[in-house]
Design a protein around this motif. Structure first.
Motif, PDB file in Angstrom:
ATOM      1  N   GLY A   1       0.674  -1.114   0.010  1.00  0.00           N
ATOM      2  CA  GLY A   1       0.185   0.111   0.127  1.00  0.00           C
ATOM      3  C   GLY A   1       0.731   1.347   0.109  1.00  0.00           C
ATOM      4  O   GLY A   1       0.204   2.374  -0.193  1.00  0.00           O
ATOM      5  N   THR A   2       2.163   1.033  -0.024  1.00  0.00           N
ATOM      6  CA  THR A   2       3.046   2.232   0.091  1.00  0.00           C
ATOM      7  C   THR A   2       3.656   2.333  -1.212  1.00  0.00           C
ATOM      8  O   THR A   2       4.854   3.203  -1.034  1.00  0.00           O
ATOM      9  N   ARG A   3       3.747   1.532  -2.168  1.00  0.00           N
ATOM     10  CA  ARG A   3       4.814   1.238  -3.281  1.00  0.00           C
ATOM     11  C   ARG A   3       4.402   1.963  -4.508  1.00  0.00           C
ATOM     12  O   ARG A   3       4.583   1.605  -5.604  1.00  0.00           O
TER      13      ARG A   3
ATOM     14  N   ASP B   1      -8.008  -4.424  -1.612  1.00  0.00           N
ATOM     15  CA  ASP B   1      -6.693  -5.325  -2.043  1.00  0.00           C
ATOM     16  C   ASP B   1      -6.865  -5.803  -3.476  1.00  0.00           C
ATOM     17  O   ASP B   1      -7.828  -6.107  -4.162  1.00  0.00           O
ATOM     18  N   LEU B   2      -5.509  -5.542  -4.223  1.00  0.00           N
ATOM     19  CA  LEU B   2      -5.613  -6.252  -5.613  1.00  0.00           C
ATOM     20  C   LEU B   2      -4.937  -7.595  -5.798  1.00  0.00           C
ATOM     21  O   LEU B   2      -3.707  -7.645  -5.591  1.00  0.00           O
ATOM     22  N   ALA B   3      -5.925  -8.568  -5.750  1.00  0.00           N
ATOM     23  CA  ALA B   3      -5.217 -10.106  -5.927  1.00  0.00           C
ATOM     24  C   ALA B   3      -3.969 -10.275  -4.891  1.00  0.00           C
ATOM     25  O   ALA B   3      -3.098 -10.623  -5.310  1.00  0.00           O
TER      26      ALA B   3
ATOM     27  N   TYR C   1       5.722   3.665 -16.879  1.00  0.00           N
ATOM     28  CA  TYR C   1       5.205   4.862 -16.479  1.00  0.00           C
ATOM     29  C   TYR C   1       5.019   5.018 -15.057  1.00  0.00           C
ATOM     30  O   TYR C   1       5.157   5.983 -14.299  1.00  0.00           O
ATOM     31  N   ALA C   2       4.120   3.951 -14.566  1.00  0.00           N
ATOM     32  CA  ALA C   2       3.750   4.311 -13.325  1.00  0.00           C
ATOM     33  C   ALA C   2       3.348   2.768 -12.561  1.00  0.00           C
ATOM     34  O   ALA C   2       3.157   2.130 -13.258  1.00  0.00           O
ATOM     35  N   GLN C   3       3.572   2.886 -11.126  1.00  0.00           N
ATOM     36  CA  GLN C   3       3.172   1.699 -10.317  1.00  0.00           C
ATOM     37  C   GLN C   3       2.179   2.239  -9.335  1.00  0.00           C
ATOM     38  O   GLN C   3       2.518   2.800  -8.536  1.00  0.00           O
ATOM     39  N   ILE C   4       0.951   1.563  -9.243  1.00  0.00           N
ATOM     40  CA  ILE C   4       0.057   1.770  -8.394  1.00  0.00           C
ATOM     41  C   ILE C   4      -0.475   0.771  -7.523  1.00  0.00           C
ATOM     42  O   ILE C   4      -0.671  -0.550  -8.064  1.00  0.00           O
ATOM     43  N   ASP C   5      -0.044   0.852  -6.400  1.00  0.00           N
ATOM     44  CA  ASP C   5       0.039  -0.301  -5.407  1.00  0.00           C
ATOM     45  C   ASP C   5      -1.317  -0.652  -4.942  1.00  0.00           C
ATOM     46  O   ASP C   5      -2.257   0.331  -5.059  1.00  0.00           O
ATOM     47  N   SER C   6      -1.680  -1.728  -4.541  1.00  0.00           N
ATOM     48  CA  SER C   6      -2.864  -1.902  -3.545  1.00  0.00           C
ATOM     49  C   SER C   6      -3.016  -0.960  -2.687  1.00  0.00           C
ATOM     50  O   SER C   6      -2.280  -0.320  -2.007  1.00  0.00           O
TER      51      SER C   6
END
Length: 97
Positions: free
Chosen positions: A31-33, A72-74, A61-66
């Protein structure tokens, strides 16, 4: 393919509801990445997609964390977004990080 310098993104939930949505009870890192540019966590260059329009390897371009336990994403996956700077085609992937 050009590389974008890494820019860390920090969540700033503004409402009580949003504050409760962010973070995990069992994991302090998930959740912080979130970030723009750099290198995606746990993904090698060979796994970057090629542009569907021109065939060139796309730029990360981007990383969107859970977000947190309730969104939560999987099992703490992240969305990786790629762009072709020639065609402005984008693609996203859901990956375990």
């Amino acid at each position: 393919m050009k590389e974008i310098p890494e820019i860390k993104l920090v969540t700033v939930p503004e409402t009580e509801e949003a504050k409760k949505a962010v973070g995990y009870k069992w994991n302090d890192e998930a959740g912080t990445r979130h970030k723009l540019g750099g290198i995606p966590d746990r993904l090698c260059l060979e796994e970057y997609p090629n542009c569907k329009d021109c065939g060139q390897r796309m730029t990360f371009y981007a990383q969107i964390d859970s977000i947190g336990d309730d969104y939560d994403l999987a099992d703490t996956c992240a969305i990786h977004v790629f762009v072709c700077f020639d065609c402005f085609t984008t693609e996203s992937q859901l990956n375990q990080i």
